[in-house]
Motif scaffolding. Structure first.
Motif, short mmCIF file in Angstrom:
data_model
loop_
_atom_site.label_atom_id
_atom_site.label_comp_id
_atom_site.label_asym_id
_atom_site.label_seq_id
_atom_site.Cartn_x
_atom_site.Cartn_y
_atom_site.Cartn_z
N VAL A 111 0.83 -1.21 0.00
CA VAL A 111 0.00 0.00 0.00
C VAL A 111 0.86 1.26 0.00
CG1 VAL A 111 -1.74 1.27 1.30
CG2 VAL A 111 -1.89 -1.20 1.14
N SER A 112 1.96 1.24 0.74
CA SER A 112 2.82 2.43 0.78
C SER A 112 3.50 2.67 -0.57
CB SER A 112 3.87 2.30 1.89
OG SER A 112 4.78 1.28 1.58
N ALA A 113 3.80 1.63 -1.31
CA ALA A 113 4.38 1.80 -2.65
C ALA A 113 3.37 2.48 -3.58
CB ALA A 113 4.81 0.46 -3.22
N PHE A 114 2.11 2.04 -3.52
CA PHE A 114 1.08 2.66 -4.35
C PHE A 114 0.87 4.12 -3.95
CE2 PHE A 114 0.24 -1.52 -5.83
CZ PHE A 114 -0.54 -1.41 -6.96
N ALA A 115 0.90 4.39 -2.64
CA ALA A 115 0.72 5.77 -2.16
C ALA A 115 1.87 6.66 -2.63
CB ALA A 115 0.61 5.79 -0.65
N ASN A 116 3.09 6.17 -2.56
CA ASN A 116 4.23 6.96 -3.00
C ASN A 116 4.25 7.16 -4.51
OD1 ASN A 116 5.57 7.61 -0.54
ND2 ASN A 116 6.16 5.46 -0.36
N SER A 142 -9.90 -2.42 -3.65
CA SER A 142 -8.50 -2.54 -3.30
C SER A 142 -8.03 -1.34 -2.50
CB SER A 142 -7.66 -2.67 -4.58
OG SER A 142 -6.30 -2.63 -4.28
N LYS A 143 -7.35 -1.60 -1.40
CA LYS A 143 -6.77 -0.52 -0.60
C LYS A 143 -5.59 0.11 -1.32
CE LYS A 143 -7.99 -2.31 3.94
NZ LYS A 143 -7.46 -2.79 5.22
N ARG A 144 -4.91 -0.68 -2.12
CA ARG A 144 -3.74 -0.15 -2.84
C ARG A 144 -4.16 0.91 -3.85
NH1 ARG A 144 -0.59 -5.33 -4.91
NH2 ARG A 144 -2.56 -5.58 -5.98
N TYR A 145 -5.15 0.61 -4.67
CA TYR A 145 -5.62 1.58 -5.65
C TYR A 145 -6.27 2.78 -4.96
CZ TYR A 145 -4.69 -1.68 -9.42
OH TYR A 145 -4.07 -2.52 -10.32
N ALA A 146 -6.96 2.53 -3.85
CA ALA A 146 -7.59 3.63 -3.11
C ALA A 146 -6.53 4.59 -2.57
CB ALA A 146 -8.45 3.09 -1.98
N SER A 147 -5.40 4.05 -2.09
CA SER A 147 -4.34 4.92 -1.57
C SER A 147 -3.67 5.71 -2.69
CB SER A 147 -3.30 4.11 -0.79
OG SER A 147 -2.61 3.24 -1.65
N LEU A 149 -5.11 6.69 -5.57
CA LEU A 149 -6.04 7.72 -6.01
C LEU A 149 -6.18 8.82 -4.96
CD1 LEU A 149 -8.79 5.58 -7.73
CD2 LEU A 149 -6.90 6.82 -8.77
N GLN A 150 -6.13 8.45 -3.67
CA GLN A 150 -6.22 9.45 -2.62
C GLN A 150 -5.00 10.37 -2.62
OE1 GLN A 150 -8.89 10.02 -0.74
NE2 GLN A 150 -7.81 11.81 0.01
N GLU A 151 -3.83 9.83 -2.88
CA GLU A 151 -2.63 10.67 -2.95
C GLU A 151 -2.65 11.57 -4.18
OE1 GLU A 151 -0.21 11.31 -0.85
OE2 GLU A 151 -1.16 9.99 0.60
N LEU A 152 -3.23 11.10 -5.27
CA LEU A 152 -3.40 11.98 -6.44
C LEU A 152 -4.31 13.15 -6.10
CD1 LEU A 152 -3.72 9.54 -9.47
CD2 LEU A 152 -1.99 11.27 -9.12
N LYS A 153 -5.42 12.87 -5.39
CA LYS A 153 -6.33 13.95 -4.99
C LYS A 153 -5.64 14.91 -4.02
CE LYS A 153 -10.45 11.09 -5.41
NZ LYS A 153 -11.48 10.37 -4.66
N ASN A 154 -4.90 14.36 -3.06
CA ASN A 154 -4.19 15.21 -2.09
C ASN A 154 -3.11 16.05 -2.77
OD1 ASN A 154 -5.76 14.09 -0.10
ND2 ASN A 154 -4.17 12.71 0.65
N GLY A 155 -2.57 15.55 -3.86
CA GLY A 155 -1.53 16.27 -4.59
C GLY A 155 -2.09 17.36 -5.49
N GLY A 156 -3.40 17.46 -5.62
CA GLY A 156 -3.99 18.54 -6.41
C GLY A 156 -4.44 18.13 -7.80
N ILE A 157 -4.54 16.84 -8.06
CA ILE A 157 -4.99 16.36 -9.37
C ILE A 157 -6.47 16.00 -9.28
CG2 ILE A 157 -4.66 14.60 -11.14
CD1 ILE A 157 -2.31 16.47 -10.86
N SER A 158 -7.26 16.55 -10.17
CA SER A 158 -8.67 16.21 -10.25
C SER A 158 -8.81 14.95 -11.09
CB SER A 158 -9.44 17.36 -10.89
OG SER A 158 -10.77 16.98 -11.12
N LEU A 159 -9.61 14.01 -10.60
CA LEU A 159 -9.77 12.73 -11.30
C LEU A 159 -10.93 12.74 -12.29
CD1 LEU A 159 -8.99 10.25 -8.41
CD2 LEU A 159 -7.48 11.11 -10.19
#
Length: 183
Positions: A111-116, A142-147, A149-159
């Motif tokens: 999960v941390s790899a997907f988040a990073n 999947s928690k991996r894909y959720a993390s 996508l959440q980091e993309l949102k937190n980074g300022g990217i609109s999905l």
């Protein structure tokens, strides 16, 4: 530095001696006295949501109704995340194969790899001028894909990409706000 800044923006003044003098100053003073500005960004119409968005064929599954799309490819050992432009292919890529990311991770598929990967992809997208991507990934399973996508949102990217601006006819009841107007 000023020559690099002025190479992206071409402005023509009424007299050329003033243009040569302004070339050493900042862009603000250049824009204040210019007569014509040419934007040489090939994707400017996409950023203003005026450009054509390809629709593909109606039998395509899934359709191609995007300018930039997020692709996540998971192999047996690594994760690759890519932003594809509809015409030019991969524009921004991040992978756990990159040494700078791989040496910071305990495992390359957790999960941390997907988040990073999501955090680094968001940073690279914003650096390249992409602020909205089309994403059809289901993150509920999947928690991996959720993390990611959440980091993309937190980074300022609109999905979700904004809709294409359609010029309103005089008889239309509702009209879209013009994307180039400032409130």
């Amino acid at each position: 530095m000023n020559s690099i800044r002025n190479s992206f923006l071409v402005a023509y003044s009424e007299n050329t001696s003033y243009y040569r003098q302004v070339q050493t100053l900042s862009n603000a003073s250049l824009l204040k006295n210019c007569v014509e500005v040419k934007n040489r960004n090939p994707r400017n119409l996409e950023l203003m949501t005026i450009g054509r968005k390809p629709e593909g064929y109606h039998l395509d599954n899934p359709g191609r109704h995007y300018w930039h799309k997020l692709f996540v490819i998971t192999s047996a050992r690594h994760v690759n995340a890519e932003i594809h432009h509809f015409k030019n292919g991969a524009v921004v890529t991040v992978s756990t194969k990159e040494w700078s990311l791989k040496k910071q991770l305990y495992r390359t598929l957790d999960v941390s790899a997907f988040a990073n990967v999501g955090r680094l992809l968001a940073q690279r997208c914003l650096e390249s001028g992409i602020s909205a991507v089309y994403c059809d990934i289901d993150d509920s399973n999947s928690k991996r894909y959720a993390s990611l996508l959440q980091e993309l949102k937190n980074g300022g990217i609109s999905l979700e990409e904004p809709p294409v601006y359609k010029h309103a006819n005089p008889w239309d009841h509702s009209r879209m706000v013009k994307p180039w107007t400032i409130d």
